[in-house]
Design a protein around this motif. Structure first.
Motif, PDB file in Angstrom:
ATOM      1  N   VAL A 143      -5.681 -30.921  29.890  1.00  0.00           N
ATOM      2  CA  VAL A 143      -6.695 -30.464  28.939  1.00  0.00           C
ATOM      3  C   VAL A 143      -6.208 -29.146  28.333  1.00  0.00           C
ATOM      4  CG1 VAL A 143      -9.050 -29.588  28.731  1.00  0.00           C
ATOM      5  CG2 VAL A 143      -8.599 -31.615  30.130  1.00  0.00           C
ATOM      6  N   PHE A 144      -5.962 -29.151  27.034  1.00  0.00           N
ATOM      7  CA  PHE A 144      -5.479 -27.974  26.320  1.00  0.00           C
ATOM      8  C   PHE A 144      -6.649 -27.341  25.566  1.00  0.00           C
ATOM      9  CE2 PHE A 144      -1.650 -30.623  26.666  1.00  0.00           C
ATOM     10  CZ  PHE A 144      -0.717 -29.696  27.126  1.00  0.00           C
ATOM     11  N   LEU A 145      -6.960 -26.084  25.899  1.00  0.00           N
ATOM     12  CA  LEU A 145      -8.114 -25.393  25.319  1.00  0.00           C
ATOM     13  C   LEU A 145      -7.666 -24.129  24.600  1.00  0.00           C
ATOM     14  CD1 LEU A 145     -10.434 -25.787  28.439  1.00  0.00           C
ATOM     15  CD2 LEU A 145     -10.321 -27.287  26.422  1.00  0.00           C
ATOM     16  N   SER A 146      -8.164 -23.927  23.405  1.00  0.00           N
ATOM     17  CA  SER A 146      -7.700 -22.821  22.561  1.00  0.00           C
ATOM     18  C   SER A 146      -7.851 -21.466  23.235  1.00  0.00           C
ATOM     19  CB  SER A 146      -8.453 -22.823  21.226  1.00  0.00           C
ATOM     20  OG  SER A 146      -9.861 -22.656  21.436  1.00  0.00           O
ATOM     21  N   TYR A 147      -8.974 -21.255  23.939  1.00  0.00           N
ATOM     22  CA  TYR A 147      -9.216 -19.929  24.521  1.00  0.00           C
ATOM     23  C   TYR A 147      -8.261 -19.624  25.668  1.00  0.00           C
ATOM     24  CZ  TYR A 147     -11.889 -21.969  28.447  1.00  0.00           C
ATOM     25  OH  TYR A 147     -12.288 -22.676  29.565  1.00  0.00           O
ATOM     26  N   GLU A 148      -7.682 -20.675  26.256  1.00  0.00           N
ATOM     27  CA  GLU A 148      -6.676 -20.477  27.300  1.00  0.00           C
ATOM     28  C   GLU A 148      -5.278 -20.330  26.710  1.00  0.00           C
ATOM     29  OE1 GLU A 148      -8.826 -22.927  30.966  1.00  0.00           O
ATOM     30  OE2 GLU A 148      -7.236 -23.906  29.810  1.00  0.00           O
ATOM     31  N   MET A 149      -5.060 -20.904  25.534  1.00  0.00           N
ATOM     32  CA  MET A 149      -3.739 -20.905  24.906  1.00  0.00           C
ATOM     33  C   MET A 149      -3.519 -19.717  23.983  1.00  0.00           C
ATOM     34  SD  MET A 149      -3.567 -24.988  24.039  1.00  0.00           S
ATOM     35  CE  MET A 149      -1.806 -25.069  23.647  1.00  0.00           C
ATOM     36  N   GLY A 150      -4.622 -19.074  23.543  1.00  0.00           N
ATOM     37  CA  GLY A 150      -4.492 -17.948  22.627  1.00  0.00           C
ATOM     38  C   GLY A 150      -4.163 -18.371  21.207  1.00  0.00           C
ATOM     39  N   LEU A 151      -4.377 -19.637  20.902  1.00  0.00           N
ATOM     40  CA  LEU A 151      -4.099 -20.193  19.578  1.00  0.00           C
ATOM     41  C   LEU A 151      -5.200 -21.178  19.221  1.00  0.00           C
ATOM     42  CD1 LEU A 151      -0.302 -21.086  20.014  1.00  0.00           C
ATOM     43  CD2 LEU A 151      -1.186 -19.310  18.490  1.00  0.00           C
ATOM     44  N   MET A 152      -5.352 -21.401  17.914  1.00  0.00           N
ATOM     45  CA  MET A 152      -6.337 -22.376  17.443  1.00  0.00           C
ATOM     46  C   MET A 152      -5.683 -23.349  16.476  1.00  0.00           C
ATOM     47  SD  MET A 152      -9.799 -20.168  16.619  1.00  0.00           S
ATOM     48  CE  MET A 152     -10.864 -21.607  16.436  1.00  0.00           C
ATOM     49  N   LYS A 153      -6.152 -24.595  16.495  1.00  0.00           N
ATOM     50  CA  LYS A 153      -5.801 -25.511  15.415  1.00  0.00           C
ATOM     51  C   LYS A 153      -6.354 -24.936  14.113  1.00  0.00           C
ATOM     52  CE  LYS A 153      -8.164 -28.656  17.615  1.00  0.00           C
ATOM     53  NZ  LYS A 153      -8.890 -29.901  17.980  1.00  0.00           N
ATOM     54  N   PRO A 154      -5.695 -25.058  12.987  1.00  0.00           N
ATOM     55  CA  PRO A 154      -4.533 -25.907  12.726  1.00  0.00           C
ATOM     56  C   PRO A 154      -3.175 -25.204  12.826  1.00  0.00           C
ATOM     57  CG  PRO A 154      -5.440 -25.157  10.651  1.00  0.00           C
ATOM     58  CD  PRO A 154      -6.296 -24.551  11.739  1.00  0.00           C
ATOM     59  N   ASP A 155      -3.094 -24.069  13.490  1.00  0.00           N
ATOM     60  CA  ASP A 155      -1.818 -23.379  13.681  1.00  0.00           C
ATOM     61  C   ASP A 155      -0.816 -24.351  14.314  1.00  0.00           C
ATOM     62  OD1 ASP A 155       0.312 -21.758  14.636  1.00  0.00           O
ATOM     63  OD2 ASP A 155      -1.023 -20.050  14.912  1.00  0.00           O
ATOM     64  N   THR A 156       0.296 -24.576  13.631  1.00  0.00           N
ATOM     65  CA  THR A 156       1.261 -25.567  14.125  1.00  0.00           C
ATOM     66  C   THR A 156       1.819 -25.203  15.499  1.00  0.00           C
ATOM     67  OG1 THR A 156       3.044 -24.466  12.890  1.00  0.00           O
ATOM     68  CG2 THR A 156       1.957 -26.353  11.831  1.00  0.00           C
ATOM     69  N   ARG A 157       1.750 -23.926  15.862  1.00  0.00           N
ATOM     70  CA  ARG A 157       2.281 -23.520  17.170  1.00  0.00           C
ATOM     71  C   ARG A 157       1.503 -24.141  18.323  1.00  0.00           C
ATOM     72  NH1 ARG A 157       2.000 -17.182  16.829  1.00  0.00           N
ATOM     73  NH2 ARG A 157       0.035 -17.774  15.810  1.00  0.00           N
ATOM     74  N   ILE A 158       0.216 -24.409  18.113  1.00  0.00           N
ATOM     75  CA  ILE A 158      -0.571 -24.977  19.206  1.00  0.00           C
ATOM     76  C   ILE A 158      -0.146 -26.416  19.485  1.00  0.00           C
ATOM     77  CG2 ILE A 158      -2.546 -25.895  17.886  1.00  0.00           C
ATOM     78  CD1 ILE A 158      -4.370 -24.654  20.084  1.00  0.00           C
ATOM     79  N   TYR A 159       0.179 -27.153  18.432  1.00  0.00           N
ATOM     80  CA  TYR A 159       0.650 -28.531  18.619  1.00  0.00           C
ATOM     81  C   TYR A 159       2.031 -28.532  19.281  1.00  0.00           C
ATOM     82  CZ  TYR A 159      -2.974 -29.150  15.082  1.00  0.00           C
ATOM     83  OH  TYR A 159      -4.151 -29.113  14.387  1.00  0.00           O
ATOM     84  N   GLN A 160       2.864 -27.597  18.879  1.00  0.00           N
ATOM     85  CA  GLN A 160       4.203 -27.513  19.469  1.00  0.00           C
ATOM     86  C   GLN A 160       4.114 -27.189  20.951  1.00  0.00           C
ATOM     87  OE1 GLN A 160       7.129 -28.249  17.585  1.00  0.00           O
ATOM     88  NE2 GLN A 160       7.775 -28.501  19.710  1.00  0.00           N
ATOM     89  N   GLN A 161       3.176 -26.317  21.315  1.00  0.00           N
ATOM     90  CA  GLN A 161       2.985 -25.995  22.736  1.00  0.00           C
ATOM     91  C   GLN A 161       2.573 -27.224  23.528  1.00  0.00           C
ATOM     92  OE1 GLN A 161       0.686 -22.728  24.216  1.00  0.00           O
ATOM     93  NE2 GLN A 161       1.567 -21.245  22.796  1.00  0.00           N
ATOM     94  N   VAL A 162       1.697 -28.026  22.950  1.00  0.00           N
ATOM     95  CA  VAL A 162       1.250 -29.254  23.619  1.00  0.00           C
ATOM     96  C   VAL A 162       2.430 -30.199  23.818  1.00  0.00           C
ATOM     97  CG1 VAL A 162      -0.172 -31.324  23.385  1.00  0.00           C
ATOM     98  CG2 VAL A 162      -1.119 -29.088  22.807  1.00  0.00           C
ATOM     99  N   LEU A 163       3.213 -30.394  22.763  1.00  0.00           N
ATOM    100  CA  LEU A 163       4.383 -31.273  22.861  1.00  0.00           C
ATOM    101  C   LEU A 163       5.354 -30.778  23.921  1.00  0.00           C
ATOM    102  CD1 LEU A 163       5.162 -31.915  19.060  1.00  0.00           C
ATOM    103  CD2 LEU A 163       3.988 -33.465  20.648  1.00  0.00           C
ATOM    104  N   ASP A 164       5.606 -29.475  23.915  1.00  0.00           N
ATOM    105  CA  ASP A 164       6.577 -28.901  24.848  1.00  0.00           C
ATOM    106  C   ASP A 164       6.088 -28.969  26.294  1.00  0.00           C
ATOM    107  OD1 ASP A 164       8.144 -28.335  22.664  1.00  0.00           O
ATOM    108  OD2 ASP A 164       7.655 -26.198  22.598  1.00  0.00           O
TER     109      ASP A 164
END
Length: 211
Positions: A143-164
């Motif tokens: 489960v990927f949550l923005s408040y834990e990742m420090g990023l929000m969609k649609p920032d492409t970095r959040i998708y890249q983090q999920v993929l990685d």
């Protein structure tokens, strides 16, 4: 149409799995503070309070205190603030959870949501009440949550983090979201996308994948 390359499915939460109505929250805060809803929307937009909360730069106590400050309502209780903030969270149809369970036998499933800790606590209560499933983590590999990742969609970095983090290939991954900007962000990385638009639900969009 089903893409036979797909091995992984990433789901948004609001209006994809859980039904939501975002304007209800601003109305709830308006009712609490005795202000007009339009004024509340302006105050929240200018303060960027929800962006701060949903990217983890503000914790729960700070969020509540900031609500009291910007609404000029120092006596507002934690419970009243949480209830107003959670009022946008509606129901979670059990058939969507049954679909997830079926898909999990064939695909790796993930959740990616712009959200806050207060919302997730309430979502898990709604999930358990409607389906018996204890928490979101019981339905998804990660489960990927923005408040834990420090990023929000649609920032492409959040998708890249999920993929990685999950070890996914973009071309083997399907992403479903109700927000067109979020869909475009994921598509920039080569992720297959489905723009979920009411009244059509994931039951229809993923019918071919569940067979």
């Amino acid at each position: 149409m089903k893409n036979d390359q797909i091995k992984n499915i990433i789901f948004d939460l609001g209006d994809v799995i859980l039904n939501i109505d975002v304007p209800i929250a601003s109305k709830s805060f308006a009712d609490l503070s005795g202000r007009e809803q339009a004024e509340i929307l302006t105050i929240f937009k200018e303060s960027e309070i929800f962006r701060q909360f949903e990217t983890g730069t503000m914790d729960e106590p700070s969020f509540r205190n900031y609500v009291r400050e910007i609404l000029k309502f120092p006596d507002l209780s934690d419970e009243a603030i949480d209830t107003a903030w959670n009022s946008l969270l509606l129901d979670l149809p059990p058939e969507r959870v049954e679909l997830l369970k079926k898909l999990a036998t064939k695909y790796r499933l993930f959740l990616l949501s712009n959200t806050s800790s207060i919302h997730i606590t309430q979502v898990n209560k709604i999930l358990k009440a409607s389906t018996g499933v204890e928490r979101l983590e019981d339905l998804f590999e990660i489960v990927f949550l923005s408040y834990e990742m420090g990023l929000m969609k649609p920032d492409t970095r959040i998708y890249q983090q999920v993929l990685d983090k999950a070890g996914l290939k973009a071309e083997e991954t399907l992403f479903l979201d109700d927000n067109a900007d979020n869909i475009r962000g994921a598509a920039q990385l080569g992720i297959e996308t489905i723009h979920v638009q009411k009244p059509v639900t994931i039951l229809e969009y993923l019918q071919d994948y569940a067979v």
